[in-house]
Design a protein around this motif. Structure first.
Motif, PDB file in Angstrom:
ATOM      1  N   MET A   1       0.852  -1.217   0.000  1.00 47.25           N
ATOM      2  CA  MET A   1       0.000   0.000   0.000  1.00 47.25           C
ATOM      3  C   MET A   1       0.882   1.260   0.000  1.00 47.25           C
ATOM      4  O   MET A   1       2.008   1.234   0.467  1.00 47.25           O
ATOM      5  N   PHE A   2       0.316   2.324  -0.538  1.00 53.96           N
ATOM      6  CA  PHE A   2       1.065   3.592  -0.589  1.00 53.96           C
ATOM      7  C   PHE A   2       1.296   4.135   0.826  1.00 53.96           C
ATOM      8  O   PHE A   2       0.484   3.937   1.718  1.00 53.96           O
ATOM      9  N   LYS A   3       2.408   4.884   0.974  1.00 53.44           N
ATOM     10  CA  LYS A   3       2.662   5.531   2.262  1.00 53.44           C
ATOM     11  C   LYS A   3       2.145   6.959   2.243  1.00 53.44           C
ATOM     12  O   LYS A   3       1.739   7.519   3.251  1.00 53.44           O
ATOM     13  N   LYS A   4       2.221   7.576   1.054  1.00 58.30           N
ATOM     14  CA  LYS A   4       1.755   8.969   0.955  1.00 58.30           C
ATOM     15  C   LYS A   4       1.041   9.212  -0.376  1.00 58.30           C
ATOM     16  O   LYS A   4       1.517   8.788  -1.421  1.00 58.30           O
ATOM     17  N   ILE A   5      -0.104   9.895  -0.284  1.00 56.39           N
ATOM     18  CA  ILE A   5      -0.868  10.224  -1.495  1.00 56.39           C
ATOM     19  C   ILE A   5      -1.014  11.742  -1.576  1.00 56.39           C
ATOM     20  O   ILE A   5      -1.295  12.409  -0.571  1.00 56.39           O
ATOM     21  N   LEU A   6      -0.827  12.272  -2.780  1.00 59.66           N
ATOM     22  CA  LEU A   6      -1.071  13.702  -2.990  1.00 59.66           C
ATOM     23  C   LEU A   6      -2.470  13.877  -3.575  1.00 59.66           C
ATOM     24  O   LEU A   6      -2.849  13.167  -4.509  1.00 59.66           O
ATOM     25  N   VAL A   7      -3.226  14.804  -3.013  1.00 58.93           N
ATOM     26  CA  VAL A   7      -4.580  15.080  -3.501  1.00 58.93           C
ATOM     27  C   VAL A   7      -4.519  16.319  -4.390  1.00 58.93           C
ATOM     28  O   VAL A   7      -4.201  17.410  -3.917  1.00 58.93           O
ATOM     29  N   ALA A   8      -4.790  16.118  -5.681  1.00 61.51           N
ATOM     30  CA  ALA A   8      -4.705  17.228  -6.637  1.00 61.51           C
ATOM     31  C   ALA A   8      -6.082  17.825  -6.859  1.00 61.51           C
ATOM     32  O   ALA A   8      -6.593  17.854  -7.974  1.00 61.51           O
ATOM     33  N   ASN A   9      -6.707  18.283  -5.788  1.00 63.69           N
ATOM     34  CA  ASN A   9      -8.032  18.860  -5.894  1.00 63.69           C
ATOM     35  C   ASN A   9      -8.286  19.750  -4.684  1.00 63.69           C
ATOM     36  O   ASN A   9      -7.376  19.967  -3.883  1.00 63.69           O
ATOM     37  N   ARG A  10      -9.505  20.251  -4.566  1.00 66.34           N
ATOM     38  CA  ARG A  10      -9.832  21.173  -3.494  1.00 66.34           C
ATOM     39  C   ARG A  10     -11.261  20.894  -3.010  1.00 66.34           C
ATOM     40  O   ARG A  10     -11.903  19.985  -3.492  1.00 66.34           O
ATOM     41  N   GLY A  11     -11.726  21.703  -2.060  1.00 69.10           N
ATOM     42  CA  GLY A  11     -13.121  21.626  -1.633  1.00 69.10           C
ATOM     43  C   GLY A  11     -13.456  20.299  -0.978  1.00 69.10           C
ATOM     44  O   GLY A  11     -12.595  19.605  -0.432  1.00 69.10           O
ATOM     45  N   GLU A  12     -14.760  19.950  -1.068  1.00 69.76           N
ATOM     46  CA  GLU A  12     -15.233  18.781  -0.332  1.00 69.76           C
ATOM     47  C   GLU A  12     -14.577  17.493  -0.799  1.00 69.76           C
ATOM     48  O   GLU A  12     -14.373  16.573  -0.008  1.00 69.76           O
ATOM     49  N   ILE A  13     -14.229  17.391  -2.099  1.00 67.99           N
ATOM     50  CA  ILE A  13     -13.678  16.122  -2.585  1.00 67.99           C
ATOM     51  C   ILE A  13     -12.255  15.915  -2.062  1.00 67.99           C
ATOM     52  O   ILE A  13     -11.853  14.786  -1.788  1.00 67.99           O
ATOM     53  N   ALA A  14     -11.509  16.995  -1.871  1.00 71.54           N
ATOM     54  CA  ALA A  14     -10.174  16.864  -1.277  1.00 71.54           C
ATOM     55  C   ALA A  14     -10.313  16.336   0.158  1.00 71.54           C
ATOM     56  O   ALA A  14      -9.573  15.442   0.586  1.00 71.54           O
ATOM     57  N   VAL A  15     -11.306  16.870   0.872  1.00 70.45           N
ATOM     58  CA  VAL A  15     -11.564  16.409   2.245  1.00 70.45           C
ATOM     59  C   VAL A  15     -11.938  14.923   2.245  1.00 70.45           C
ATOM     60  O   VAL A  15     -11.451  14.136   3.063  1.00 70.45           O
ATOM     61  N   ARG A  16     -12.780  14.545   1.282  1.00 67.44           N
ATOM     62  CA  ARG A  16     -13.224  13.140   1.179  1.00 67.44           C
ATOM     63  C   ARG A  16     -12.025  12.200   0.993  1.00 67.44           C
ATOM     64  O   ARG A  16     -11.948  11.137   1.617  1.00 67.44           O
TER      65      ARG A  16
END
Lengths: 170, 499
Positions: free
Chosen positions: B1-16
C-alpha cells in the motif's frame, strides 16, 4: 406603548409594531399580536428567536441598504425604518425607492449575452438591464433604482471583468 | 500500500480523499492555491503545499507544478478527485512518467472513453443501444451539418466532442436556429476544450438520467454497484441524486449493470468509473457517456452498498484485488444526496460569494455531510459553487426523504445565499415525491419555489427586534458613559475637599 417600524422587501412595504410590557415583548404583524423573545447566540449577528413558542435561528447583518437577514435558509435584504425616519423621508419627497441609479456594474467576471435597454431609456427599479453569463449560468442584471440610460459601455458577446461598469445613468 | 498520497483537488472532494487516506493509514498531502490557504482540506491534511495564484489555470490545472510538488514531498500516488485534471489523459500519463501512480484509469482509457465518438463506438461494439447521433468535425460546411441534423430530426442536441459537464452543449428546437447554434457551440468547444468538433445527437423526450457505478481491478475483475438516478438537473447540472431509482426494477438493473460492466470490460477499464444512460418512458435505455473518475454523487452508492469507493479506488491503484465479487454486492435501503451550492435562488441561481458567518451541519441518524467549508470560511468566485453534499439514508425512499426534510431544516448556513430553500421546496414537492419525473422536471416545474417565503415573517420580526436591541444597547452605553463622568467629577471634588 406600541412602536411602529416600517420595512421594505422586494418592493413591498410592511409594518411591524413592537410593545414592551415588563419583561415581555410582543410584536404585531398584519394585526396579529405575538409574544417574542430574542437571544443573542454569539458575538456576531446570530440569534435564536421564539415566536409564540415557535423556535427559529436567524442571522442579522448590517448592510448598505439596511439589514441582511437569514431565516429558514433564505436571505432577505430589508430596509428597516422607525416611524419618524420613515415620515421624514416621505415628507422630503423620497418615495418608496429613494435610490437613484448611477451605474450598473458586473457582479462577477462573465460574458454579456444580451442588452435589454437603449440609451435614453428610463428604467424602473427591478427592470432588466442586460443578461450576463458567468460560470455557465445566465443572470439578468437589474436596475436597483430609477434612472435614464446615459451610456452602454459594453456590447453583446463581450467578456467583462468583475466590477466593470456596464451601463451609466444620467 | 502507498505511504503517501497527494490530492490534486480542493473543496469537499479533497476532504473526502484525505478522510479515506487517514482511515487506511496513508499520509495525505494536498496542493492549494493562494485562495485556499485556509481551506478545510488544507487544515485536515497531514501536509499542504502551495501551487500558485487562485485562478485554476495558474494552480489546480498546472500539471507540471502538481507533479513537481508530488515528487518533492515523496508521494507515491496522486488522487485527482473529480473535475480539474481528473479526466485529463495527458496528466495521467505525466504522473506515470514521473514514477507515480495515477489513482484512476489508464491514460489511454481516459482518452478513448472521454471522446464521445470513440466511447459510442465501443458501446455499439459491446451491443449497448446508443442515442442516434453523428460526429461533426470542425471545418465541414454548414450545409453538410444541416443535412445531418435533418436526418436526425429536431429537437436535437449539439455537444462539444471533447466536452463534459454541460459546457458547449446546446438544445435546438427548430431548423432555423441550427446554423447560429452550431457556430456558437463550435466556438465554445474550441475555447473550452481546444477542439471545435461537435457532436449532433437526437433529443429524447422526458428521459431519465440513470448511471451505473463500475469498479474494475488490475486482475480482470469488473463489477457494477447498481444505479444512481440523477434526473433532477438544471442546465445539465445535477442537483439531487438518489440510489436506487424508482424507475429501475431488478430486471432493468441487471440489464443496465450488465451493459456497463461489459463496456468497462471491453475497454480493459481500471478503477472506478460511471456509465451514464438515458432511460425513456418505456424503459428503453441508451448509452450516453462514460465518466472516467469518481463522481460527485458517489456517496449515495456508498450509503446503500456499505462500501467506501475512495478506499477501493486507492486499493485498486495499489494493485490489490477487489475484495468481493458481483454476487456479494448487496443493496440496502435508499439514499438521497442534495448538492448544497453557493447559488442564490432569488437571482436565477447565480453563484453567490462572501463569508459564512454561521455554519451548523445537520446530524443524527442516517445523515452524512461531505463538506469543504466551515464557519468563517470565505466563499470566493474562483471555483465551483459546491459547498457541501447532504446525504440521507433511510430504509426506503419515503424514509430517506423524511430524513432529508429534517436535515435540510437543521442545516444552518448564514452569510451567503445558498440553494437550501430550493432543496426544501423540491423534497416537499408532490410530483417529486411520487417519483414521476425526468430530466425535464425543473423545466416543467418552474414555479417550484413559489410561495416558499416562509422565512419572511421571521425576518421582519427579527430585524425589528434587532433594531430594538441595538437601541437598548446604545442607550445603556450612553448611560454608562454619563455615570462614569459623574464618578470622575465626584472623585475630583473629593480630592479638592482634602485641601
Amino acid at each position: 406603548m406600541v412602536k411602529v417600524y416600517h420595512l421594505e422587501f422586494g418592493g413591498q412595504s410592511y409594518e411591524v409594531g413592537v410593545e414592551k410590557a415588563g419583561s415581555k415583548t410582543s410584536v404585531t404583524v398584519d394585526g396579529k399580536k405575538r409574544f417574542v423573545d430574542l437571544a443573542r447566540l454569539n458575538g456576531s449577528g446570530a440569534f435564536s428567536i421564539l415566536l409564540d413558542g415557535r423556535s427559529f435561528d436567524l442571522e442579522v447583518k448590517e448592510s448598505e441598504k439596511g439589514l441582511l437577514v437569514f431565516a429558514l435558509g433564505q436571505q432577505f435584504d430589508l430596509i428597516v425604518e422607525e416611524e419618524r425616519a420613515y415620515r421624514a423621508r416621505l415628507a422630503s419627497g423620497g418615495g418608496k425607492t429613494a435610490a437613484r441609479e448611477k451605474e450598473a456594474r458586473a457582479p462577477m467576471p462573465g460574458l454579456i449575452v444580451k442588452i435589454e435597454v437603449a440609451v435614453g431609456q428610463v428604467v424602473e427599479p427591478g427592470q432588466g438591464l442586460l443578461i450576463m453569463e458567468a460560470m455557465k449560468m445566465e443572470n439578468e442584471i437589474k436596475a436597483k433604482g430609477t434612472g435614464k440610460v446615459k451610456e452602454i459601455k459594453v456590447a453583446e458577446r463581450q467578456p467583462v471583468e468583475q466590477n466593470q461598469v456596464l451601463i451609466t445613468f444620467e | 500500500m502507498f505511504k503517501k498520497i497527494l490530492v490534486a483537488n480542493r473543496g469537499e472532494i479533497a476532504v473526502r480523499v484525505i478522510r479515506a487516506c487517514r482511515e487506511l493509514g496513508i499520509t495525505s498531502a494536498v496542493v492549494f492555491s493562494e485562495a485556499d490557504r485556509k481551506s478545510l482540506a488544507v487544515r485536515l491534511a497531514d501536509e499542504a503545499y502551495p501551487i500558485g495564484a487562485p485562478p485554476v489555470k495558474e494552480s489546480y490545472l498546472v500539471a507540471e507544478k502538481i507533479i513537481e510538488m508530488a515528487k518533492k514531498c515523496g508521494a507515491e500516488a496522486i488522487h485527482p478527485g473529480y473535475g480539474l485534471l481528473s479526466e485529463n489523459s495527458a496528466f495521467a500519463q505525466q504522473v506515470q512518467q514521473g514514477g507515480m501512480v495515477f489513482i484512476g484509469p489508464k491514460a489511454a482509457d481516459i482518452r478513448i472513453l472521454g471522446d464521445k465518438v470513440e466511447a459510442r463506438r465501443l458501446a455499439k461494439e459491446a451491443g449497448i443501444p446508443i442515442v442516434p447521433g453523428v460526429e461533426f468535425p470542425s471545418g465541414r460546411s454548414e450545409a453538410d451539418a444541416l443535412g445531418e441534423a435533418e436526418k436526425l430530426g429536431f429537437p436535437l442536441l449539439i455537444k462539444a466532442k471533447a466536452g463534459g459537464g454541460g459546457k458547449g452543449m446546446r438544445q435546438i428546437e427548430r431548423k432555423e436556429d441550427f446554423p447560429s447554434a452550431l457556430k456558437l457551440a463550435s466556438s465554445e468547444a474550441r475555447s473550452y476544450f481546444g477542439d471545435g468538433s461537435v457532436y449532433l445527437e437526437k433529443y429524447l423526450h422526458r428521459p431519465r438520467h440513470i448511471e451505473i457505478q463500475v469498479l474494475a481491478d488490475a486482475h480482470g475483475n469488473c463489477i457494477h454497484l447498481g444505479e444512481r438516478e440523477c434526473s433532477i438537473q438544471r442546465r445539465h447540472q445535477k442537483l439531487l441524486e438518489e440510489s436506487p431509482s424508482v424507475a429501475v426494477d431488478a430486471s432493468l438493473r441487471q440489464k443496465l449493470g450488465g451493459a456497463a460492466a461489459a463496456l468497462a470490460q471491453k475497454a480493459g477499464y481500471l478503477n472506478a468509473g460511471t456509465v451514464e444512460f438515458l432511460v425513456d418512458e418505456k424503459k428503453n435505455f441508451y448509452f450516453l457517456e462514460v465518466n472516467t473518475r469518481l463522481q460527485v454523487e458517489h456517496p449515495v452508492t456508498e450509503m446503500v452498498t456499505g462500501l467506501d469507493l475512495v478506499a477501493l479506488q486507492i486499493k485498486i491503484a495499489a494493485g490489490e484485488r477487489l475484495p468481493f465479487a458481483q454476487g456479494d454486492v448487496k443493496w440496502n435501503g435508499w439514499a438521497i444526496e442534495c448538492r448544497i451550492n453557493a447559488e442564490d435562488p432569488a437571482q436565477n441561481f447565480f453563484p453567490s460569494s462572501g463569508k459564512i458567518d454561521v455554519y451548523r451541519e445537520p446530524a443524527g441518524p442516517g445523515v452524512r455531510v461531505d463538506s469543504g467549508v466551515y464557519q468563517g470560511w470565505e466563499v470566493g468566485l474562483f471555483y465551483d459553487s459546491l459547498l457541501a453534499k447532504l446525504i440521507c439514508w433511510g430504509p426506503d425512499r419515503a424514509g430517506a426523504l423524511a430524513r432529508m426534510r429534517r436535515a435540510l431544516e437543521e442545516f444552518r448556513l448564514f452569510g451567503i445565499a445558498t440553494n437550501i430553500p430550493f432543496h426544501k421546496a423540491l423534497v416537499n414537492h408532490p410530483r417529486f415525491f411520487s417519483g414521476d419525473f425526468s430530466t425535464f422536471f425543473l423545466e416543467e416545474e418552474k414555479g417550484i419555489m413559489d410561495g416558499s417565503e416562509a422565512g419572511l415573517e421571521v425576518a421582519l420580526i427579527g430585524s425589528v427586534l434587532y433594531k430594538e436591541l441595538k437601541r437598548g444597547e446604545s442607550r445603556l452605553r450612553q448611560a454608562a458613559a454619563t455615570l462614569a463622568s459623574q464618578w470622575k467629577g465626584e472623585a475630583r471634588r473629593a480630592a479638592l475637599r482634602q485641601w
